[in-house]
Design a protein around this motif. Structure first.
Motif, PDB file in Angstrom:
ATOM      1  N   UNK A 134       1.144  -0.976   0.100  1.00 56.05           N
ATOM      2  CA  UNK A 134      -0.176   0.259  -0.113  1.00 56.05           C
ATOM      3  C   UNK A 134       1.143   1.204  -0.337  1.00 56.05           C
ATOM      4  N   UNK A 135       2.130   1.518   0.903  1.00 58.86           N
ATOM      5  CA  UNK A 135       3.006   2.611   0.977  1.00 58.86           C
ATOM      6  C   UNK A 135       2.888   2.062  -0.816  1.00 58.86           C
ATOM      7  N   UNK A 136       4.217   1.516  -1.615  1.00 59.07           N
ATOM      8  CA  UNK A 136       4.056   1.756  -2.690  1.00 59.07           C
ATOM      9  C   UNK A 136       3.257   2.117  -3.664  1.00 59.07           C
ATOM     10  N   UNK A 137       2.000   2.240  -3.358  1.00 60.96           N
ATOM     11  CA  UNK A 137       1.641   2.142  -4.416  1.00 60.96           C
ATOM     12  C   UNK A 137       0.850   3.619  -4.037  1.00 60.96           C
ATOM     13  N   UNK A 138       0.813   4.197  -3.061  1.00 56.14           N
ATOM     14  CA  UNK A 138       0.591   5.099  -2.525  1.00 56.14           C
ATOM     15  C   UNK A 138       1.433   6.272  -3.152  1.00 56.14           C
ATOM     16  N   UNK A 139       2.756   5.662  -2.944  1.00 53.12           N
ATOM     17  CA  UNK A 139       4.153   6.223  -3.672  1.00 53.12           C
ATOM     18  C   UNK A 139       3.281   6.705  -5.031  1.00 53.12           C
ATOM     19  N   UNK A 140       3.781   5.855  -5.496  1.00 53.09           N
ATOM     20  CA  UNK A 140       3.497   5.967  -7.229  1.00 53.09           C
ATOM     21  C   UNK A 140       2.084   6.286  -7.972  1.00 53.09           C
ATOM     22  N   UNK A 141       1.335   6.170  -7.295  1.00 50.26           N
ATOM     23  CA  UNK A 141       0.203   6.149  -8.324  1.00 50.26           C
ATOM     24  C   UNK A 141      -0.226   7.584  -8.629  1.00 50.26           C
ATOM     25  N   UNK A 142       0.893   8.946  -8.041  1.00 47.98           N
ATOM     26  CA  UNK A 142       0.113  10.278  -8.513  1.00 47.98           C
ATOM     27  C   UNK A 142       0.959  10.549  -9.505  1.00 47.98           C
ATOM     28  N   UNK A 143       1.959   9.299  -9.254  1.00 45.74           N
ATOM     29  CA  UNK A 143       2.623   9.904 -10.703  1.00 45.74           C
ATOM     30  C   UNK A 143       2.339   8.999 -11.365  1.00 45.74           C
ATOM     31  N   UNK A 144       2.272   7.649 -11.776  1.00 51.96           N
ATOM     32  CA  UNK A 144       1.598   7.407 -12.374  1.00 51.96           C
ATOM     33  C   UNK A 144       0.204   7.757 -13.794  1.00 51.96           C
ATOM     34  N   UNK A 145      -0.541   8.414 -12.187  1.00 50.78           N
ATOM     35  CA  UNK A 145      -1.838   8.783 -13.288  1.00 50.78           C
ATOM     36  C   UNK A 145      -1.374  10.237 -13.631  1.00 50.78           C
ATOM     37  N   UNK A 146      -0.402  11.246 -13.253  1.00 48.39           N
ATOM     38  CA  UNK A 146       0.286  11.968 -14.487  1.00 48.39           C
ATOM     39  C   UNK A 146       0.378  11.613 -15.613  1.00 48.39           C
ATOM     40  N   UNK A 147       1.406  10.711 -15.335  1.00 45.65           N
ATOM     41  CA  UNK A 147       1.801  10.194 -16.784  1.00 45.65           C
ATOM     42  C   UNK A 147       1.141   9.403 -17.990  1.00 45.65           C
ATOM     43  N   UNK A 148       0.010   8.594 -17.238  1.00 45.54           N
ATOM     44  CA  UNK A 148      -0.423   7.719 -18.278  1.00 45.54           C
ATOM     45  C   UNK A 148      -2.050   7.894 -17.790  1.00 45.54           C
ATOM     46  N   UNK A 149      -2.297   8.798 -17.553  1.00 48.10           N
ATOM     47  CA  UNK A 149      -3.641   9.364 -17.723  1.00 48.10           C
ATOM     48  C   UNK A 149      -4.921   8.423 -17.410  1.00 48.10           C
ATOM     49  N   UNK A 150      -5.534   8.362 -17.845  1.00 48.24           N
ATOM     50  CA  UNK A 150      -6.669   6.858 -18.332  1.00 48.24           C
ATOM     51  C   UNK A 150      -6.182   5.306 -17.345  1.00 48.24           C
ATOM     52  N   UNK A 151      -4.900   5.563 -18.697  1.00 52.88           N
ATOM     53  CA  UNK A 151      -4.157   4.083 -18.368  1.00 52.88           C
ATOM     54  C   UNK A 151      -3.567   3.798 -17.191  1.00 52.88           C
ATOM     55  N   UNK A 152      -3.493   4.271 -15.856  1.00 47.79           N
ATOM     56  CA  UNK A 152      -2.735   4.539 -15.129  1.00 47.79           C
ATOM     57  C   UNK A 152      -3.359   2.877 -14.223  1.00 47.79           C
ATOM     58  N   UNK A 153      -4.494   2.148 -14.047  1.00 49.26           N
ATOM     59  CA  UNK A 153      -4.410   1.152 -13.663  1.00 49.26           C
ATOM     60  C   UNK A 153      -4.056   0.110 -14.432  1.00 49.26           C
ATOM     61  N   UNK A 154      -3.120   0.104 -15.613  1.00 48.09           N
ATOM     62  CA  UNK A 154      -2.473  -0.655 -16.632  1.00 48.09           C
ATOM     63  C   UNK A 154      -1.819  -1.864 -16.105  1.00 48.09           C
ATOM     64  N   UNK A 155      -0.996  -0.948 -15.539  1.00 49.46           N
ATOM     65  CA  UNK A 155       0.199  -1.506 -14.629  1.00 49.46           C
ATOM     66  C   UNK A 155      -0.686  -3.005 -13.718  1.00 49.46           C
ATOM     67  N   UNK A 156      -1.158  -2.287 -12.597  1.00 54.21           N
ATOM     68  CA  UNK A 156      -2.112  -3.155 -11.742  1.00 54.21           C
ATOM     69  C   UNK A 156      -2.587  -4.479 -12.786  1.00 54.21           C
ATOM     70  N   UNK A 157      -3.259  -3.820 -13.942  1.00 57.38           N
ATOM     71  CA  UNK A 157      -4.136  -5.415 -14.377  1.00 57.38           C
ATOM     72  C   UNK A 157      -3.059  -5.912 -14.973  1.00 57.38           C
TER      73      UNK A 157
END
Length: 95
Positions: free
Chosen positions: A1-24
């Motif tokens: 959870x710590x890593x997700x909280x740390x990296x998700x804002x950057x993933x959301x910024x750069x991947x936009x709507x595809x930010x859930x792709x790496x989790x998938x």
């Protein structure tokens, strides 16, 4: 959870709507691993599972311990501990 909280804002910024792709992708890889490599255990008893693991790993030694002899060695080890504790109690005058 710590890593997700740390990296998700950057993933959301750069991947936009595809930010859930790496989790998938991680979820898909986990599913494939479970489907291919993990054995089916439904309907088997723990004794059957233990016998299958012993049969499968009969020739393998882990940390200088024979897997087939480990069940009987456990009782011997417990007995050794009990004798050691009894001798310590005798030395201390407790028993």
């Amino acid at each position: 959870n710590f890593c997700i909280g740390l990296f998700f804002p950057y993933m959301n910024k750069y991947l936009g709507a595809y930010s859930f792709g790496p989790f998938a992708v991680v979820l898909l890889l986990t599913f494939v691993y479970a489907w291919i490599w993990l054995p089916e255990t439904q309907g088997t008893t723990p004794e059957e599972l233990q016998a299958e693991l012993i049969r499968k790993n009969a020739g393998v030694t882990y940390h200088n311990m024979d897997i087939e002899g480990s069940a009987t060695q456990g009782r011997q080890t417990d007995q050794n501990w009990a004798e050691a504790l009894l001798s310590l109690e005798k030395e201390d005058g407790i028993a």
